[in-house]
Design an enzyme around this catalytic site. Sequence first.
Site, PDB file in Angstrom:
ATOM      1  N   TYR A  16       0.861  -1.190   0.000  1.00 26.35           N
ATOM      2  CA  TYR A  16       0.000   0.000   0.000  1.00 26.35           C
ATOM      3  C   TYR A  16       0.891   1.230   0.000  1.00 26.35           C
ATOM      4  CZ  TYR A  16      -3.904   2.953   1.678  1.00 26.35           C
ATOM      5  OH  TYR A  16      -4.875   3.906   1.822  1.00 26.35           O
ATOM      6  N   TYR A 170     -11.669  -5.016   7.451  1.00 22.26           N
ATOM      7  CA  TYR A 170     -10.332  -4.604   7.894  1.00 22.26           C
ATOM      8  C   TYR A 170     -10.410  -3.432   8.866  1.00 22.26           C
ATOM      9  CZ  TYR A 170      -5.898  -2.245   7.974  1.00 22.26           C
ATOM     10  OH  TYR A 170      -4.759  -1.626   8.430  1.00 22.26           O
ATOM     11  N   HIS A 171     -11.082  -2.390   8.422  1.00 19.33           N
ATOM     12  CA  HIS A 171     -11.080  -1.147   9.205  1.00 19.33           C
ATOM     13  C   HIS A 171     -11.878  -1.272  10.494  1.00 19.33           C
ATOM     14  CE1 HIS A 171     -10.530  -0.446   4.928  1.00 19.33           C
ATOM     15  NE2 HIS A 171      -9.657   0.469   5.291  1.00 19.33           N
ATOM     16  N   LYS A 536     -10.360  17.215  16.726  1.00 17.52           N
ATOM     17  CA  LYS A 536      -9.618  16.583  15.630  1.00 17.52           C
ATOM     18  C   LYS A 536      -9.554  17.546  14.457  1.00 17.52           C
ATOM     19  CE  LYS A 536      -9.107  12.608  14.470  1.00 17.52           C
ATOM     20  NZ  LYS A 536      -7.680  12.428  14.702  1.00 17.52           N
ATOM     21  N   ASP A 540      -7.719  14.431   9.015  1.00 16.71           N
ATOM     22  CA  ASP A 540      -7.389  13.153   9.632  1.00 16.71           C
ATOM     23  C   ASP A 540      -8.633  12.438  10.166  1.00 16.71           C
ATOM     24  OD1 ASP A 540      -6.148  11.088  11.002  1.00 16.71           O
ATOM     25  OD2 ASP A 540      -5.667  12.342  12.736  1.00 16.71           O
ATOM     26  N   HIS A 542      -8.454   9.388  11.882  1.00 14.43           N
ATOM     27  CA  HIS A 542      -8.135   8.449  12.966  1.00 14.43           C
ATOM     28  C   HIS A 542      -8.816   8.914  14.235  1.00 14.43           C
ATOM     29  CE1 HIS A 542      -4.738   7.633  10.219  1.00 14.43           C
ATOM     30  NE2 HIS A 542      -4.873   6.388  10.664  1.00 14.43           N
TER      31      HIS A 542
HETATM   32  C1  B12 Z   1      -5.990   2.129  13.561  1.00 17.95           C
HETATM   33  C2  B12 Z   1      -5.339   2.845  12.408  1.00 17.95           C
HETATM   34  C3  B12 Z   1      -6.143   3.204  11.334  1.00 17.95           C
HETATM   35  C4  B12 Z   1      -7.641   2.970  11.323  1.00 17.95           C
HETATM   36  C5  B12 Z   1      -8.318   4.126  12.075  1.00 17.95           C
HETATM   37  C6  B12 Z   1      -9.597   3.761  12.781  1.00 17.95           C
HETATM   38  C7  B12 Z   1     -10.103   4.890  13.607  1.00 17.95           C
HETATM   39  N1  B12 Z   1     -11.373   5.211  13.473  1.00 17.95           N
HETATM   40  O1  B12 Z   1      -9.386   5.489  14.374  1.00 17.95           O
HETATM   41  C8  B12 Z   1      -7.888   2.951   9.803  1.00 17.95           C
HETATM   42  C9  B12 Z   1      -7.716   1.557   9.309  1.00 17.95           C
HETATM   43  C10 B12 Z   1      -9.241   3.466   9.379  1.00 17.95           C
HETATM   44  C11 B12 Z   1      -6.739   3.804   9.304  1.00 17.95           C
HETATM   45  C12 B12 Z   1      -6.748   4.447   8.100  1.00 17.95           C
HETATM   46  C13 B12 Z   1      -5.707   5.204   7.618  1.00 17.95           C
HETATM   47  N2  B12 Z   1      -4.483   5.319   8.167  1.00 17.95           N
HETATM   48 CO1  B12 Z   1      -4.031   4.580   9.881  1.00 17.95          CO
HETATM   49  N3  B12 Z   1      -3.365   3.801  11.460  1.00 17.95           N
HETATM   50  C14 B12 Z   1      -3.952   3.148  12.416  1.00 17.95           C
HETATM   51  C15 B12 Z   1      -2.908   2.648  13.429  1.00 17.95           C
HETATM   52  C16 B12 Z   1      -2.603   1.233  13.099  1.00 17.95           C
HETATM   53  C17 B12 Z   1      -3.300   2.730  14.900  1.00 17.95           C
HETATM   54  C18 B12 Z   1      -3.871   4.057  15.386  1.00 17.95           C
HETATM   55  C19 B12 Z   1      -4.757   3.822  16.589  1.00 17.95           C
HETATM   56  O2  B12 Z   1      -5.960   3.896  16.501  1.00 17.95           O
HETATM   57  N4  B12 Z   1      -4.176   3.466  17.741  1.00 17.95           N
HETATM   58  C20 B12 Z   1      -4.934   3.230  18.949  1.00 17.95           C
HETATM   59  C21 B12 Z   1      -5.190   4.559  19.649  1.00 17.95           C
HETATM   60  C22 B12 Z   1      -5.922   4.361  20.943  1.00 17.95           C
HETATM   61  O3  B12 Z   1      -3.924   5.080  19.869  1.00 17.95           O
HETATM   62  P1  B12 Z   1      -3.536   6.592  19.545  1.00 17.95           P
HETATM   63  O4  B12 Z   1      -4.452   7.235  18.626  1.00 17.95           O
HETATM   64  O5  B12 Z   1      -2.093   6.653  19.276  1.00 17.95           O
HETATM   65  O6  B12 Z   1      -3.825   7.275  20.959  1.00 17.95           O
HETATM   66  C23 B12 Z   1      -3.021   7.097  22.087  1.00 17.95           C
HETATM   67  C24 B12 Z   1      -1.979   8.190  22.228  1.00 17.95           C
HETATM   68  O7  B12 Z   1      -1.433   8.619  21.003  1.00 17.95           O
HETATM   69  C25 B12 Z   1      -2.705   9.275  22.941  1.00 17.95           C
HETATM   70  N5  B12 Z   1      -3.589  10.204  22.227  1.00 17.95           N
HETATM   71  C26 B12 Z   1      -4.047  10.215  20.971  1.00 17.95           C
HETATM   72  N6  B12 Z   1      -4.856  11.254  20.774  1.00 17.95           N
HETATM   73  C27 B12 Z   1      -4.924  11.947  21.910  1.00 17.95           C
HETATM   74  C28 B12 Z   1      -5.598  13.103  22.250  1.00 17.95           C
HETATM   75  C29 B12 Z   1      -5.483  13.591  23.538  1.00 17.95           C
HETATM   76  C30 B12 Z   1      -6.242  14.798  23.929  1.00 17.95           C
HETATM   77  C31 B12 Z   1      -4.659  12.942  24.483  1.00 17.95           C
HETATM   78  C32 B12 Z   1      -4.527  13.466  25.830  1.00 17.95           C
HETATM   79  C33 B12 Z   1      -3.980  11.770  24.127  1.00 17.95           C
HETATM   80  C34 B12 Z   1      -4.114  11.288  22.855  1.00 17.95           C
HETATM   81  O8  B12 Z   1      -3.516   8.560  23.824  1.00 17.95           O
HETATM   82  C35 B12 Z   1      -3.923   7.303  23.261  1.00 17.95           C
HETATM   83  C36 B12 Z   1      -3.828   6.289  24.341  1.00 17.95           C
HETATM   84  O9  B12 Z   1      -2.655   5.588  24.375  1.00 17.95           O
HETATM   85  C37 B12 Z   1      -1.720   3.601  13.112  1.00 17.95           C
HETATM   86  C38 B12 Z   1      -0.335   2.995  13.346  1.00 17.95           C
HETATM   87  C39 B12 Z   1      -0.102   2.675  14.804  1.00 17.95           C
HETATM   88  N7  B12 Z   1       0.087   1.414  15.131  1.00 17.95           N
HETATM   89  O10 B12 Z   1      -0.137   3.561  15.639  1.00 17.95           O
HETATM   90  C40 B12 Z   1      -1.935   3.910  11.620  1.00 17.95           C
HETATM   91  C41 B12 Z   1      -1.495   5.256  11.064  1.00 17.95           C
HETATM   92  C42 B12 Z   1      -1.831   6.337  12.073  1.00 17.95           C
HETATM   93  N8  B12 Z   1      -2.322   5.395   9.865  1.00 17.95           N
HETATM   94  C43 B12 Z   1      -1.736   6.002   8.900  1.00 17.95           C
HETATM   95  C44 B12 Z   1      -2.328   6.291   7.640  1.00 17.95           C
HETATM   96  C45 B12 Z   1      -1.416   6.913   6.612  1.00 17.95           C
HETATM   97  C46 B12 Z   1      -3.668   6.016   7.350  1.00 17.95           C
HETATM   98  C47 B12 Z   1      -4.406   6.451   6.098  1.00 17.95           C
HETATM   99  C48 B12 Z   1      -4.341   7.947   5.946  1.00 17.95           C
HETATM  100  C49 B12 Z   1      -3.884   5.739   4.852  1.00 17.95           C
HETATM  101  C50 B12 Z   1      -4.372   6.294   3.569  1.00 17.95           C
HETATM  102  N9  B12 Z   1      -3.512   6.882   2.793  1.00 17.95           N
HETATM  103  O11 B12 Z   1      -5.526   6.198   3.276  1.00 17.95           O
HETATM  104  C51 B12 Z   1      -5.839   5.926   6.327  1.00 17.95           C
HETATM  105  C52 B12 Z   1      -6.917   6.998   6.255  1.00 17.95           C
HETATM  106  C53 B12 Z   1      -7.495   7.445   7.550  1.00 17.95           C
HETATM  107  C54 B12 Z   1      -8.070   8.822   7.605  1.00 17.95           C
HETATM  108  N10 B12 Z   1      -9.303   9.036   7.214  1.00 17.95           N
HETATM  109  O12 B12 Z   1      -7.428   9.726   8.013  1.00 17.95           O
HETATM  110  C55 B12 Z   1      -0.310   6.373   9.258  1.00 17.95           C
HETATM  111  C56 B12 Z   1      -0.069   7.851   9.506  1.00 17.95           C
HETATM  112  C57 B12 Z   1       1.295   8.250   8.980  1.00 17.95           C
HETATM  113  C58 B12 Z   1       1.909   9.464   9.570  1.00 17.95           C
HETATM  114  N11 B12 Z   1       1.396  10.123  10.589  1.00 17.95           N
HETATM  115  O13 B12 Z   1       2.951   9.844   9.100  1.00 17.95           O
HETATM  116  C59 B12 Z   1      -0.055   5.416  10.476  1.00 17.95           C
HETATM  117  C60 B12 Z   1       0.956   5.934  11.489  1.00 17.95           C
HETATM  118  C61 B12 Z   1       0.414   4.075   9.883  1.00 17.95           C
HETATM  119  C62 B12 Z   1       1.643   4.197   9.020  1.00 17.95           C
HETATM  120  N12 B12 Z   1       2.825   4.030   9.569  1.00 17.95           N
HETATM  121  O14 B12 Z   1       1.538   4.442   7.839  1.00 17.95           O
HETATM  122  N13 B12 Z   1      -5.722   3.793  10.182  1.00 17.95           N
END
Ligand code: B12
Lengths: 667, 326
Positions: A16, A170-171, A536, A540, A542
């Site tokens: 991808y 998947y999603h 948000k 984005d 996510h």
């Molecule tokens: C799940 C996921 C998705 C899901 C999202 C589902 C959803 N509704 O959230 C799906 C499959 C839909 C998706 C799609 C895409 N994704 Co995605 N995704 C991920 C993934 C695997 C995990 C993110 C996640 O949800 N983690 C679980 C949550 C709970 O963790 P978190 O958000 O990090 O939050 C924690 C902390 O960061 C913090 N936090 C976060 N937000 C906030 C806010 C506050 C106020 C506070 C205090 C704390 C806090 O607290 C949380 C608790 O620990 C990441 C990679 C990874 N493993 O991290 C890629 C990732 C974020 N995705 C990525 C990409 C590119 C995409 C797409 C844009 C791809 C594309 N070209 O189409 C698409 C489109 C999405 C869009 N519309 O924007 C990239 C972003 C690249 C970058 N930043 O440089 C990543 C990093 C993967 C990669 N390496 O390529 N994705």
Amino acid sequence: MTTPIKRDKPWLMRTYSGHSSAKASNELYRTNLSKGQTGLSVAFDLPTQTGYDSDHPLARGEVGKVGVPIGHIGDMETLFDQIPLGQMNTSMTINATAAWLLALYVAAAERQGASPAQLQGTTQNDILKEYLSRGTYIFPPQPSVRLITDIIAYTVKSIPKWNPTNICSYHLQEAGATPTQELAYALSTAIAILDAVRDSGQIGAEGFEQVVGRISFFVNAGIRFIEETCKMRAFGEMWDKLTQERYGVQSEDMRRFRYGVQVNSLGLTEAQPENNVQRIVLEMLGVSLSKRARARAIQLPAWNEALGLPRPWDQQWALRMQQVLTFETDLLEYGDIFDGSPVIAAKVKALVDGATEEMARVQEQGGMVQAIESGYVKRQLVTSHTERMRAIEHGSLKIIGLNCYTETEQSPLTGGVDSGIMKVDPRAEREQIERLNAFRAQRNHAEVKAALANLAETARSGANIMPASILCAHAGVTTGEWSQTLRDIFGEYRAPTGIDIPANDDSRGAKAVSIRTAVIKTSEELGRPLRLLIGKPGLDGHSNGAEQIAVKGRDVGFEIVYEGIRLTPEQIAKAALEEGVHLIGLSVLSGSHVEMVEDVFNQLSQVGLKNLPVVIGGIIPESDAKLLKERGISAVYTPKDIDMNGIMVDILNLIRKAHDLQPVTVA
Amino acid sequence: MIPALPDPTTLASAVSVRDRLALAQALNLLDDRRPAARQCAAAFLDALPVERLDAGGHLIGITGPPGAGKSSLTAALIQVWRRRGLKVAILAVDPSSPISGGALLGDRLRMHASGADREVFIRSLACRGEFGGLSAEVWPMSLAMLAAFDIVLVETVGVGQKEIDVSKMTDTTCFVAQPASGDSIQFLKAGIMEIPHVIVVNKEDIGMAARKTLSELKTTLGRRTDLDGWQAPALSASAALGSGIDTLADALDSHRNWLLERGQFTTRRQRCQAEWLVKHLREEFGRYGINRLGGEDALFAELTNAPRRSPIAAYEDLRTRVIPNP
Ligand code: B12
Ligand SMILES: Nc1nc2c(ncn2[C@@H]2O[C@H](COP(=O)(O)OP(=O)(O)OP(=O)(O)O)[C@@H](O)[C@H]2O)c(=O)[nH]1
Ligand SMILES: [Mg+2]
């Protein structure tokens, strides 16, 4: 001499990818193909996916970042320069604007001399799951279903080898779904779409088997790979039964469950990222071991998934994993190795039963569209994800390197000047806008106007949208123009956030109670309940992190304002003011955090809230975290920060600090 | 530092010219429970322009069962009002968590259409367990908003089908009925539910069920009027399609005109304040509190004849009469 062993044909191997510009992505695709990749999988940038031109205010910071920007036919031609579309198999992850990108693809192929009938590939085109997880929807559900239907009807007639829609579970898994939920919601989506195609009258009864035969799925495979194997077998059984019973499909061939896979990324960690390699390989087994339920196409994430975007070398490593499995091991030499296993059969049955029950619940509510609109399905997903997060926090769900075995040597992988990730050249956005302007200047304006008028007319009349879109493509219409025309007619939509779920047992626990007590005490000191705005900004989608923080915040006693994804910095500042919040928490995972923070701060000072504390969470590389703090961000959180209670205490203390109150410690 | 209290008069004049930051601060102040803040809030309310509070703007309540489309209709109404050049403020009340006391304030999401419009001001409130789908702060906050906006709309929590308490604290009340749910009709028939000023069946886009509910409502309402003689229209609309919204806005406006023509507008506002005071008292002290002050009828008579005062000052007086020596 031994006779050569008969091996099955390997599945399609894809990566991808896409970034910066059509030209840069074209080079990447050609290199990938030369390395043995057998199909293409295009990642579009967020403006393209949400229907904005690169120079739209909402596109700022997002152009070319997480995918390739495709603004018009010129970009599409560049993207496939020297790649013969008549022979390629291309998968496009595109949804709300799928009809448009397919139109551009067809037009570009025509200009290469290929006819539509030759084309092979896939448009994801499952807009329903966009409302639940992926977030790149534009229009309300009804017109979205119509667009899906139009693409199906058009391709079945004119591009017979095309997979017009990839129904996605998947999603859903990436948003926290359990295997049962994945089965139930993906199949319920398929029902909603097939019913709509049937009822649209675009396809006669004879053609309908063909339609069912063209439906494919896009599935996830998590780390519990035995269960995932069973899930895939369950999918096959349920699809066979559904297509036979509900749609009377006679041909076994047309009832076959065909699917592609990207393995789980949600479980890939920022901590000790090298462990992700094992995870990815094991997850691949879940969709390849059972011959009867084997994937047709696989794409794998890279080891650095949770750090940022993969570099070409990281993607190569992921491709090599597939090649080792297919070419070095004996996997492809056997029939199905699970047939006859009572253990597997029992697990499959349990999954089928659970999913059947949940599907009935969805049907009772009037079907998938209604269950999405009412927020029901999204709430189920948020509930499952909340349970997952709590299990990680408690340690009952073990994730090596994250919540156990955390001691580690320094990883050599994340060293180096690039810290182990790809950074998109910040000039990419400006250059793309320049190219867009040049393109706009040279096209025939009368022709563009006429093509758009024809598109509007088609959208209103209910006729199939594809021919009018292909005309637009040839005329030089841009992505933003095509989308805006339809926005004006179909309207825009905001999906339910699903966070209004009941508090779970955790919120009655001692830790939650003591945080709550501290929150209430601070409320009394400050005179009124503490309020947080979870915002948000940008395109984005996510939402997982924001949703989890919102639910947790409520459970420890904060009043939470959360308006879902895709807000402008201006809207965030406006809401912060009107709602009288004590702190803003931004969540940005798409990589546009630097621009978004800058814009939010500007807007906050304009409304007079310069001093409001702001924190941010998401995918934020360390160097950027430092930069953001210098610019006034009070705290930065990333995926390794799994202690949600700790985050809540931090937030409380930041509010206290902003009011010159001593920090509290919570036992 | 703990938020310093603003100067009430300066704040009031800034609010009256629709200074957005000032209004936000004023609403924060009206939410502030510290004793000094209560005093400041009372002074602020007293400094607001009397003619606006007594006769200005239009205070509308929108209520109905959960998910009927109150917020979506509000969003659609905002657009119609804005097109008519009216400035709109919203108070959206959401439930609080019975366990944590925290809350998810979700109505705003549906009102997003007005996202960046500076002549629209939306404040959410958690109902904090009190006041049957409202919150005690709603009345004082409505006053602050009335000082600056043409329309002030209060969305209640999705309440049970028969409580329309909001009707006692607004000029005009709109009940949003859910198609195919016969309950509200039953309650109306049985006289359990008070008659709202306007009834609207939302989601007419879904067809049959909405038409059926509408015709049942029309039959039920028949020629019945409320105590004052107003006959409530039953309408249908679709927030999703934007249909029927202009008519709905017109119907709400007709009720306002009807009150004005009869010279009942200002009396009704004063009655609202009396209702709020009594309700607040009952929340805090139960029947005991009301009886201490001579029972409900006497209390209403007293309050509606009393000279106008800020609700907070009036309430503090009543409180000290219930518990003379705190
Ligand atoms: C799940 C996921 C998705 C899901 C999202 C589902 C959803 N509704 O959230 C799906 C499959 C839909 C998706 C799609 C895409 N994704 Co995605 N995704 C991920 C993934 C695997 C995990 C993110 C996640 O949800 N983690 C679980 C949550 C709970 O963790 P978190 O958000 O990090 O939050 C924690 C902390 O960061 C913090 N936090 C976060 N937000 C906030 C806010 C506050 C106020 C506070 C205090 C704390 C806090 O607290 C949380 C608790 O620990 C990441 C990679 C990874 N493993 O991290 C890629 C990732 C974020 N995705 C990525 C990409 C590119 C995409 C797409 C844009 C791809 C594309 N070209 O189409 C698409 C489109 C999405 C869009 N519309 O924007 C990239 C972003 C690249 C970058 N930043 O440089 C990543 C990093 C993967 C990669 N390496 O390529 N994705
Ligand atoms: N079909 C249809 N759906 C609508 C309409 N108006 C609202 N909805 C949907 O009904 C659901 C509830 O809408 P809201 O506006 O949030 O309803 P509400 O009464 O404010 O809900 P609460 O505040 O939670 O009690 C959402 O999913 C809306 O999309 C309409 O006119 N037609
Ligand atoms: Mg609402």
